[in-house]
Scaffold this active site. Structure first.
Site, PDB file in Angstrom:
ATOM      1  N   GLU B 240       0.831  -1.204   0.000  1.00  0.00           N
ATOM      2  CA  GLU B 240       0.000   0.000   0.000  1.00  0.00           C
ATOM      3  C   GLU B 240       0.867   1.256   0.000  1.00  0.00           C
ATOM      4  O   GLU B 240       0.385   2.356   0.197  1.00  0.00           O
ATOM      5  CB  GLU B 240      -0.929   0.003   1.233  1.00  0.00           C
ATOM      6  CG  GLU B 240      -2.137  -0.907   1.074  1.00  0.00           C
ATOM      7  CD  GLU B 240      -1.774  -2.358   0.831  1.00  0.00           C
ATOM      8  OE1 GLU B 240      -1.039  -2.926   1.664  1.00  0.00           O
ATOM      9  OE2 GLU B 240      -2.193  -2.920  -0.190  1.00  0.00           O
ATOM     10  N   ASN B 324      -0.255  -7.723  -3.770  1.00  0.00           N
ATOM     11  CA  ASN B 324      -0.983  -6.939  -4.768  1.00  0.00           C
ATOM     12  C   ASN B 324      -0.077  -5.942  -5.481  1.00  0.00           C
ATOM     13  O   ASN B 324       0.920  -5.497  -4.934  1.00  0.00           O
ATOM     14  CB  ASN B 324      -2.130  -6.177  -4.085  1.00  0.00           C
ATOM     15  CG  ASN B 324      -1.609  -5.181  -3.058  1.00  0.00           C
ATOM     16  OD1 ASN B 324      -1.132  -5.569  -2.005  1.00  0.00           O
ATOM     17  ND2 ASN B 324      -1.663  -3.896  -3.363  1.00  0.00           N
ATOM     18  N   ASP B 366      -7.190  -5.570  -4.726  1.00  0.00           N
ATOM     19  CA  ASP B 366      -6.261  -5.860  -3.630  1.00  0.00           C
ATOM     20  C   ASP B 366      -6.237  -7.338  -3.261  1.00  0.00           C
ATOM     21  O   ASP B 366      -6.171  -7.691  -2.092  1.00  0.00           O
ATOM     22  CB  ASP B 366      -6.573  -5.008  -2.383  1.00  0.00           C
ATOM     23  CG  ASP B 366      -5.554  -5.212  -1.269  1.00  0.00           C
ATOM     24  OD1 ASP B 366      -4.359  -5.366  -1.587  1.00  0.00           O
ATOM     25  OD2 ASP B 366      -5.942  -5.239  -0.088  1.00  0.00           O
TER      26      ASP B 366
END
Lengths: 182, 639
Positions: B240, B324, B366
């Site tokens: 992220e 991801n 994700d």
């Protein structure tokens, strides 16, 4: 180099602020006079309410954009742009603490919020001082402060509309929603 | 009522005649549960073979009796040593112990014998390790390693790596740590600020400490290392934050980096060379880690390694999944985004890639590929195959030939609507275009939600039932793609999410899965996501914990609840079991709610903003009504 600029800034009074800021290549575009929240002799610069000996009363520092709708809305945009939202979301918090409750770790005074952004905080709040021009910091700080539920003219917690509505779609789930409200 | 209902989903042939007789109709559920006790008592008590020799590490265990579905432990499975020396118990990641003193008949007499508080409010995801008469637990940040006397919980020593405080800012989903690993007199674990450390297991003295990443690039480390041969395998977190994902092998003796493979970028960085033979055509070609991205985007493309690693010593292959791609908004990274959201097989000694399969080319939700791969052997269409079972975040259970990467089956084990299936000819999911995400587009009710049908919470496999026990989620989400501004060290997500419970309103499930039939046998519904790991034992008891503080024991055959005990805080960790110096079997588990699912409690987040914690808050607003934060390790035994 940045650090030297900052400490110079911290030690300086309001009068020399603009000069120093310019020497740090931070351009002041607004007509507004930006207060100097980093000064240690202002109450908002303190992070403890406990003062040894007699407490000294200092003048209050106000956010130049307090109650300024266009400044706050610009602050909201910048809050997304600088990825504040990635850690604090729409004020509910995630990696960083929430702004929607009454518990502020480092204080909710304009200067506290300013300092949180510019200097960073030790447990993972990045020091944005070099990245964000001071005027924008005040705009962001005004937006952050506007999320506080104790604000009379508070901005709604969801910054942008679409996902804010609870219902919609062909959702099958019917489980608990809403839960605890503050 | 939550967690009390077991749904039987198909028939088990051998030990559970009653299932055949009673079927799975809800009307007979009560009768079914009642009879489950009797039948379970009658059919599951064949004792497991007892270990005989004194040097268990060296020996291969005699196989458990063959199950009806023929799914069994890999032939090289070591003999039970009564210890728990790595988070997943063994290289195969079965989380299965042959200890059987605690069984379906007596598990309801379990009592807590001691506990130890960590004083930390973050989510405790680690497994308590036990080697000899010492238990080792590693806490979330600040990653303190405690050595405790297994007899009475006495504190032997503690080791503090003192990670930098600022590292807490780059931990996407609470400052968790998934545990340590023991080998050759040393404990190995990772610190949030990107160090792998080796600590002397007797003295608690640091042996080496190696820096592997940089918080100012958004990197952190949360996974439990896997030690095999003289290699300590570790990986980074930060999908992220626009990091470039990697796995690294350190020399166990010195802490020097032996090799590192990146999961984006040119082949030489990915250690893709002459030995690379992916099963599917889409994974063949030069520098796909560059060509399947817009120019330069691979440099901040993700593909982290924060989940589980397995190792097959016979094939000499290491297996692990990649995270991801970043940012979440897929429009900013046109292409298949290799080598994210897939599974690599590599050679242990030099890291050379052997094969790769991509679960989600061009991920839009994700769906990291980092979940555990459980190595088992099983018959498939009349042929014996060495496979790995991989319960994917996407909601599909993959059975993959671990020698070559061929997908044998991929069937949904949870509610999914983002894809209708997996094309076994190409390995590509058959995506539902209605759930495709993009810039400025609000897509509602995508199932599963971003944490997947199953996140990191590891499943357990019992060779006595041939079933896989999967703790998982039942969550859907609304997803809106946004602009993403890359500023190193800050989140790079470009999406706003709100999660909610999936169909029928429960948020967690505990599923017993038959990998041969590719079907669920029974399911237990849980109020909250089942965010703890599972543990299976030869006593035919399966253990797991819930976020509303129950530590539970269920019958491995029937799913019937046999015992539950309320702990001080929600359970998001990995239970383990061991034989104490007194010869008795013990159970250990950590309490301490948190992690992504529990961030609302551990981070004291506001329930008013559903987008908090990447949208998980929206689905967990009532968690503070059930648990407060605070970590502890608990040990249980029979009286």
């Amino acid at each position: 180099m940045f650090l030297r600029c900052r400490s110079g800034f911290l030690a300086a009074g309001i009068g020399v602020l603009t000069v120093l800021a310019a020497s740090c290549e931070r351009r002041e575009t607004s007509e507004r006079r930006m207060p100097a929240p980093g000064r240690l002799d202002t109450p908002a610069g303190l992070e403890s309410g406990l003062q040894p000996g007699a407490a000294i009363v200092f003048p209050e520092i106000r956010n130049p954009y307090e109650g300024d709708a266009s400044g706050i809305s610009e602050g909201r945009r910048l809050y997304q742009w600088y990825n504040c939202s990635g850690c604090h979301f729409n004020g509910g918090g995630g990696i960083g603490p929430p702004f929607l409750d009454a518990d502020w770790i480092y204080g909710r005074e304009p200067a506290n919020i300013f300092n949180s952004i510019v200097r960073g905080r030790p447990n993972g709040m990045p020091a944005y001082g070099r990245r964000i021009p001071e005027q924008q910091v005040w705009q962001i700080a005004a937006y952050v402060a506007s999320l506080d539920p104790r604000q009379p003219d508070r901005a709604p917690p969801g910054a942008r509309e679409p996902l804010v509505q609870e219902e919609g779609g062909d959702r099958e789930g019917t489980g608990p929603r809403g839960g605890q409200q503050r | 009522m939550w967690g009390g209902q077991v749904q039987f989903l198909h028939q088990l042939s051998c030990r559970a005649d009653f299932v055949k007789r009673w079927g799975a109709r809800p009307a007979v559920r009560t009768a079914l549960l009642a009879s489950a006790l009797l039948v379970a008592g009658g059919c599951q008590r064949e004792p497991a073979p007892r270990p005989t020799a004194a040097t268990p590490e060296q020996r291969t265990a005699a196989p458990e009796p063959r199950t009806a579905n023929g799914v069994r432990e890999a032939a090289w499975t070591k003999e039970e040593d009564g210890q728990w020396a790595m988070a997943a118990k063994n290289w195969a990641n079965t989380r299965y112990s042959r200890l059987d003193q605690i069984n379906t008949g007596n598990v309801n007499q379990l009592r807590q014998v001691w506990s130890f508080n960590t004083g930390i409010a973050a989510g405790h995801e680690a497994a308590p390790l036990v080697v000899g008469d010492t238990m080792y637990v590693v806490t979330p940040y600040p990653n303190v390693l405690y050595a405790l006397d297994v007899r009475d919980g006495g504190l032997r020593w503690s080791y503090r790596p003192r990670p930098v405080r600022a590292a807490q800012g780059v931990a996407c989903c609470d400052v968790v740590n998934r545990g340590a690993a023991y080998a050759d007199g040393r404990i190995f674990f990772n610190t949030l600020d990107n160090h792998t450390v080796a600590v002397d297991a007797k003295s608690g003295k640091e042996v080496w400490k190696t820096k592997l990443g940089d918080i100012n690039l958004g990197e952190s480390m949360t996974m439990a290392p896997l030690v095999a041969g003289n290699r300590v395998l570790v990986g980074n977190s930060g999908g992220e934050f626009g990091v470039r994902g990697w796995i690294t092998a350190l020399e166990a003796g010195s802490g020097k980096i032996a090799w590192r493979a990146y999961h984006t970028g040119p082949d030489k960085d990915a250690l893709i060379g002459a030995d690379f033979r992916p099963f599917y055509a889409g994974d063949r070609g030069e520098d796909l880690g560059v060509k399947t991205w817009p120019p330069g985007q691979w440099k901040i493309g993700g593909g982290t390694v924060w989940g589980w690693i397995s190792y097959d010593p016979e094939l000499d292959m290491v297996y692990y999944g990649t995270g991801n791609p970043g940012p979440w908004n897929p429009e900013l990274r046109e292409g298949d985004n290799k080598w994210t959201c897939g599974l690599f097989a590599r050679r242990l000694s030099d890291g050379a890639a052997i094969w790769f399969v991509q679960f989600v080319p061009h991920d839009e939700h994700d769906y990291d590929g980092v979940n555990e791969s459980i190595l088992v052997d099983m018959p498939w269409r009349g042929e014996e195959r060495k496979v790995l079972l991989h319960p994917e975040r996407t909601g599909f259970m993959y059975v993959i030939d671990r020698t070559n990467g061929e997908i044998l089956s991929a069937e949904p084990f949870a509610h999914t609507n983002w894809a209708t299936g997996v094309d076994l000819q190409t390995s590509r999911p058959i995506k539902n275009e209605e759930k495709a995400t993009g810039l400025g587009k609000v897509v509602r009710n995508v199932c599963p939600a971003a944490p997947g049908a199953k996140d990191w919470q590891p499943s357990a496999f019992s060779p006595r039932t041939g079933l896989l026990y999967i703790p998982h989620n039942n969550l859907c989400m609304d997803f809106e793609g946004l602009e993403a501004n890359y500023i190193a060290g800050t989140p790079y997500v470009g999406a706003e999410v709100k999660m909610m419970p999936g169909p029928s309103g429960h948020r967690g499930e505990f599923t017993a899965w038959d990998p041969a039939a590719a079907k669920a046998v029974w399911k237990i519904e849980e109020r909250f996501p089942a965010w703890s790991g599972a543990l299976a034992t030869a006593g035919d008891v399966v253990f797991y914990g819930t976020m509303d503080r129950w530590f539970k024991a269920v019958n491995a055959v029937t799913g019937q609840n046999l015992w539950q005990h309320r702990l001080g805080s929600g359970i998001v960790s990995q239970p383990s079991t061991f034989r104490g110096p007194d010869g008795k079997q013990y159970l250990a588990v950590m309490s301490g709610v948190g992690g992504w699912a529990g961030a609302i409690v551990s981070g004291q987040l506001s329930a008013e903003d559903g987008t908090g914690a990447l949208g998980f808050v929206n689905a967990m607003k009532d968690l503070p009504e059930h648990t407060a934060a605070g970590g502890a390790v608990h040990v249980f035994a029979l009286p």
